[in-house]
Design a protein around this motif. Structure first.
Motif, PDB file in Angstrom:
ATOM      1  N   SER A  17      -3.805  -4.203  13.628  1.00 42.77           N
ATOM      2  CA  SER A  17      -4.650  -3.194  14.403  1.00 42.77           C
ATOM      3  C   SER A  17      -3.554  -2.039  15.035  1.00 42.77           C
ATOM      4  O   SER A  17      -3.768  -1.108  15.584  1.00 42.77           O
ATOM      5  N   ARG A  18      -2.290  -2.176  14.524  1.00 43.72           N
ATOM      6  CA  ARG A  18      -1.362  -1.299  14.782  1.00 43.72           C
ATOM      7  C   ARG A  18      -1.761   0.078  14.034  1.00 43.72           C
ATOM      8  O   ARG A  18      -2.325  -0.047  12.811  1.00 43.72           O
ATOM      9  N   THR A  19      -1.158   1.259  14.560  1.00 45.66           N
ATOM     10  CA  THR A  19      -1.704   2.579  14.093  1.00 45.66           C
ATOM     11  C   THR A  19      -0.434   3.364  13.427  1.00 45.66           C
ATOM     12  O   THR A  19      -0.699   4.261  12.868  1.00 45.66           O
ATOM     13  N   ALA A  20       0.644   2.767  13.448  1.00 41.31           N
ATOM     14  CA  ALA A  20       1.828   3.516  13.044  1.00 41.31           C
ATOM     15  C   ALA A  20       1.715   3.878  11.404  1.00 41.31           C
ATOM     16  O   ALA A  20       1.359   3.144  10.706  1.00 41.31           O
ATOM     17  N   GLU A  21       1.709   5.117  10.820  1.00 39.95           N
ATOM     18  CA  GLU A  21       1.648   5.337   9.558  1.00 39.95           C
ATOM     19  C   GLU A  21       2.737   4.934   8.697  1.00 39.95           C
ATOM     20  O   GLU A  21       3.895   5.142   8.937  1.00 39.95           O
ATOM     21  N   VAL A  22       2.388   4.427   7.575  1.00 43.40           N
ATOM     22  CA  VAL A  22       3.056   3.960   6.430  1.00 43.40           C
ATOM     23  C   VAL A  22       2.758   4.698   5.208  1.00 43.40           C
ATOM     24  O   VAL A  22       1.373   4.859   4.903  1.00 43.40           O
ATOM     25  N   ARG A  23       3.831   5.400   4.825  1.00 41.92           N
ATOM     26  CA  ARG A  23       3.481   6.196   3.352  1.00 41.92           C
ATOM     27  C   ARG A  23       3.956   5.641   2.231  1.00 41.92           C
ATOM     28  O   ARG A  23       5.099   5.133   2.460  1.00 41.92           O
ATOM     29  N   TYR A  24       3.179   5.408   1.484  1.00 43.88           N
ATOM     30  CA  TYR A  24       3.630   4.897   0.344  1.00 43.88           C
ATOM     31  C   TYR A  24       3.515   5.747  -1.139  1.00 43.88           C
ATOM     32  O   TYR A  24       2.917   6.602  -1.239  1.00 43.88           O
ATOM     33  N   GLY A  25       4.601   5.073  -1.887  1.00 40.80           N
ATOM     34  CA  GLY A  25       4.832   5.676  -3.137  1.00 40.80           C
ATOM     35  C   GLY A  25       4.309   4.680  -4.370  1.00 40.80           C
ATOM     36  O   GLY A  25       4.702   3.490  -4.071  1.00 40.80           O
ATOM     37  N   LEU A  26       3.549   5.160  -5.136  1.00 33.81           N
ATOM     38  CA  LEU A  26       2.763   4.195  -6.057  1.00 33.81           C
ATOM     39  C   LEU A  26       3.424   4.534  -7.389  1.00 33.81           C
ATOM     40  O   LEU A  26       3.367   5.463  -8.306  1.00 33.81           O
ATOM     41  N   VAL A  27       4.130   3.462  -8.070  1.00 32.38           N
ATOM     42  CA  VAL A  27       4.702   3.382  -9.286  1.00 32.38           C
ATOM     43  C   VAL A  27       3.821   2.789 -10.560  1.00 32.38           C
ATOM     44  O   VAL A  27       3.561   1.420 -10.204  1.00 32.38           O
ATOM     45  N   GLY A  28       3.127   3.562 -11.246  1.00 33.67           N
ATOM     46  CA  GLY A  28       2.161   2.888 -12.038  1.00 33.67           C
ATOM     47  C   GLY A  28       0.654   3.157 -11.456  1.00 33.67           C
ATOM     48  O   GLY A  28       0.390   2.498 -10.456  1.00 33.67           O
ATOM     49  N   ALA A  29      -0.053   3.900 -11.994  1.00 31.29           N
ATOM     50  CA  ALA A  29      -1.231   4.184 -11.261  1.00 31.29           C
ATOM     51  C   ALA A  29      -2.532   4.228 -12.286  1.00 31.29           C
ATOM     52  O   ALA A  29      -3.483   4.949 -12.593  1.00 31.29           O
ATOM     53  N   GLY A  30      -2.459   3.001 -13.154  1.00 28.85           N
ATOM     54  CA  GLY A  30      -3.525   2.542 -14.042  1.00 28.85           C
ATOM     55  C   GLY A  30      -4.567   1.876 -13.435  1.00 28.85           C
ATOM     56  O   GLY A  30      -4.734   1.862 -12.259  1.00 28.85           O
ATOM     57  N   TYR A  31      -5.227   0.962 -14.203  1.00 21.58           N
ATOM     58  CA  TYR A  31      -6.170   0.302 -13.685  1.00 21.58           C
ATOM     59  C   TYR A  31      -5.993  -0.490 -12.287  1.00 21.58           C
ATOM     60  O   TYR A  31      -6.586  -0.168 -11.279  1.00 21.58           O
ATOM     61  N   GLY A  39      -7.528  -0.171  -2.227  1.00 17.51           N
ATOM     62  CA  GLY A  39      -7.254  -1.098  -1.232  1.00 17.51           C
ATOM     63  C   GLY A  39      -6.439  -0.616   0.224  1.00 17.51           C
ATOM     64  O   GLY A  39      -6.710  -0.789   1.174  1.00 17.51           O
ATOM     65  N   LEU A  40      -5.141   0.061  -0.248  1.00 16.57           N
ATOM     66  CA  LEU A  40      -4.488   0.534   0.818  1.00 16.57           C
ATOM     67  C   LEU A  40      -5.157   1.714   1.649  1.00 16.57           C
ATOM     68  O   LEU A  40      -4.980   1.997   2.778  1.00 16.57           O
ATOM     69  N   GLY A  41      -5.828   2.489   0.697  1.00 16.26           N
ATOM     70  CA  GLY A  41      -6.444   3.596   1.413  1.00 16.26           C
ATOM     71  C   GLY A  41      -7.535   3.218   2.290  1.00 16.26           C
ATOM     72  O   GLY A  41      -7.961   4.223   3.474  1.00 16.26           O
ATOM     73  N   ARG A  42      -8.197   2.164   2.410  1.00 18.11           N
ATOM     74  CA  ARG A  42      -9.208   1.809   3.369  1.00 18.11           C
ATOM     75  C   ARG A  42      -8.537   1.136   4.552  1.00 18.11           C
ATOM     76  O   ARG A  42      -9.204   0.872   5.480  1.00 18.11           O
ATOM     77  N   LEU A  43      -7.111   1.086   4.808  1.00 19.66           N
ATOM     78  CA  LEU A  43      -6.462   0.758   5.836  1.00 19.66           C
ATOM     79  C   LEU A  43      -5.887   1.640   6.805  1.00 19.66           C
ATOM     80  O   LEU A  43      -5.768   2.745   6.365  1.00 19.66           O
ATOM     81  N   GLU A  44      -5.986   1.352   8.020  1.00 14.95           N
ATOM     82  CA  GLU A  44      -5.812   2.485   9.109  1.00 14.95           C
ATOM     83  C   GLU A  44      -4.306   2.425   8.977  1.00 14.95           C
ATOM     84  O   GLU A  44      -3.537   1.478   8.734  1.00 14.95           O
ATOM     85  N   GLY A  45      -3.839   3.790   9.080  1.00 13.71           N
ATOM     86  CA  GLY A  45      -2.516   4.172   9.074  1.00 13.71           C
ATOM     87  C   GLY A  45      -1.620   3.736   7.802  1.00 13.71           C
ATOM     88  O   GLY A  45      -0.252   3.693   7.711  1.00 13.71           O
TER      89      GLY A  45
END
Ligand SMILES: NC(=O)c1ccc[n+]([C@@H]2O[C@H](COP(=O)([O-])OP(=O)(O)OC[C@H]3O[C@@H](n4cnc5c(N)ncnc54)[C@H](O)[C@@H]3O)[C@@H](O)[C@H]2O)c1
Length: 386
Positions: A17-31, A39-45
């Motif tokens: 339920s926490r709201t602090a934003e976490v910014r992600y780097g994605l290594v490999g953007a295939g399937y 999955g991450l994009g649907r999570l708050e923050g």
């Protein structure tokens, strides 16, 4: 067996339920990188800010609004990346995970964590030395049916677990082109690429001590196939009169996919083909869902019935959306990782995923099994781990 039902209906771990934003780097953007990103994009923050993929960064740029970087190094050093998701081909996990840890960023690495125990240790150790979280992407642990089985073991309902049997077999047809997933040097081969069951069995029974593997490439030689083994028959010994057997491969015309857990008081059959979980205590049988909903279970059953996998491998591209059941467990897994980064307390049930135990046990045992096959003998896992 009302007590079992009451436990199995406990809600799965949801988004923190926490709201602090976490910014992600994605290594490999295939399937699968894109599936994790969604999955991450649907999570708050949670926000994907950077992507590194030498060929397929465009989908993540368009769908997540991420900025493409020219290297893993650049992604890890980016000030707008707080944590790194590694979903590159198996052979490339080590470099990205170590660079991320050295940059002080928490890391999630897809399975198999690495192609050797030395590489796996380097990844886990780099995170420990940097004091950052390392989470093994062993998503099978987020299936509700697997979680139920672990609870029934933890509370004594099944008694002492004497034996597990895992089978993950199918048939591979000739391929128009050979995916990296079928090339031993890039994927690790069948056992490493499908390490899920080897991980879950050791989650349940503890790390194996003595192992054997026989088999080889018995029916898939030639230019239309990779160079991996297609029949692997495994025994694991854990001491204290407890054992497991596993069968893996793509040389089986009668496909099977299940995990059977045999305790002194009861047993659990986790059927991943006719999807569902059966708990047996004495002569009482009770059925449970494997995934979150009947719809997810039914879709999984249909996937197997229509042979949408080839030799138990799912191929996809950045725009392929995984089936509902896989999307569901990825959501649970990403919610757990994201929650930890937002300050949630680790759950004891998943401790092995973040303390290096599951990663090390899976790869050490896979290495010991490979040695057993190569040298045609029983191998102590301590020969690998020292
Ligand atoms: N947990 C699961 O159930 C599950 C399911 C599928 C895949 N996976 C894992 O996810 C990872 C990716 O598999 P996939 O199915 O997405 O494969 P994929 O081939 O669809 O995608 C891999 C991507 O990595 C990119 N790439 C190649 N070299 C790279 C490098 N050095 N650094 C970064 N990116 C690089 C490729 O261009 C490609 O876009 C693998 O480790 C695989 O084992 C896990």
């Amino acid at each position: 067996m009302d007590d079992i039902r009451a436990q199995s209906d406990r809600p799965a771990s949801g988004p923190a339920s926490r709201t602090a934003e976490v910014r992600y780097g994605l290594v490999g953007a295939g399937y699968f990188g894109m599936a994790l990103g969604r999955g991450l994009g649907r999570l708050e923050g949670a926000r994907i800010t950077r992507v590194y993929d030498p060929e397929h960064a465009a989908a993540a740029v368009e769908e997540f609004g991420a900025v493409a970087t020219a290297s893993v190094d650049e992604l890890c050093a980016s000030p707008d990346v707080d944590a790194v998701i590694v979903a590159s081909p198996n052979w490339a996990h080590r470099e990205a995970a170590v660079l991320a840890a050295q940059a002080g960023k928490p890391v999630f690495s897809e399975k198999p964590i690495a192609l050797s125990y030395a590489d796996c240790s380097a990844m886990v150790d780099a995170a420990a030395e940097a004091g950052v979280l390392f989470m093994a992407g062993h998503v099978m642990n987020f299936m509700n049916g697997v979680r139920l089985a672990k609870r029934l073991i933890a509370d004594g309902t099944l008694g002492k677990v004497l034996y597990c049997r895992a089978v993950r077999t199918g048939w591979e047809d000739p391929q128009p082109s050979i995916s990296w997933k079928k090339q031993r040097a890039l994927s690790g081969g069948h056992l490493y690429h499908h390490i899920h069951e080897l991980d879950v069995v050791q989650f349940i029974m503890g790390p194996a001590t003595t192992v054997t593997m026989v088999g080889g490439n018995v029916a898939h030689r030639g230019t239309q196939f990779g160079d991996e083994d297609d029949m692997l028959l495994i025994t694991l010994e854990f001491g204290d009169d407890t054992f497991a057997t596993l069968e893996y491969g793509s040389a089986f015309r009668w496909p099977e996919h299940h995990l059977l857990i045999q305790g002194t008081r009861g047993a659990v059959m986790i059927d991943m083909q006719q999807t569902g979980v059966t708990v047996r205590i004495g002569d009482r049988m009770e059925k449970h869902l494997l995934h979150r909903t009947a719809e997810e279970d039914a879709q999984r059953t249909a996937t197997y019935a229509h042979s949408e996998t080839s030799g138990a491998i799912s191929y996809g591209n950045p725009t392929t959306v995984p089936p509902l059941w896989l999307t569901g467990i990825v959501e649970e897994e990403m919610a757990y990782f994201h929650g930890l980064l937002q300050g949630a307390e680790p759950e004891p049930e998943f401790a092995a995923l973040t303390d290096g135990t599951a990663a090390r046990a899976a790869i050490a045992t896979a290495d010991a099994l490979s040695l057993s096959l190569a040298e045609n003998r029983k191998v102590e896992v301590a020969e690998i781990t020292g």
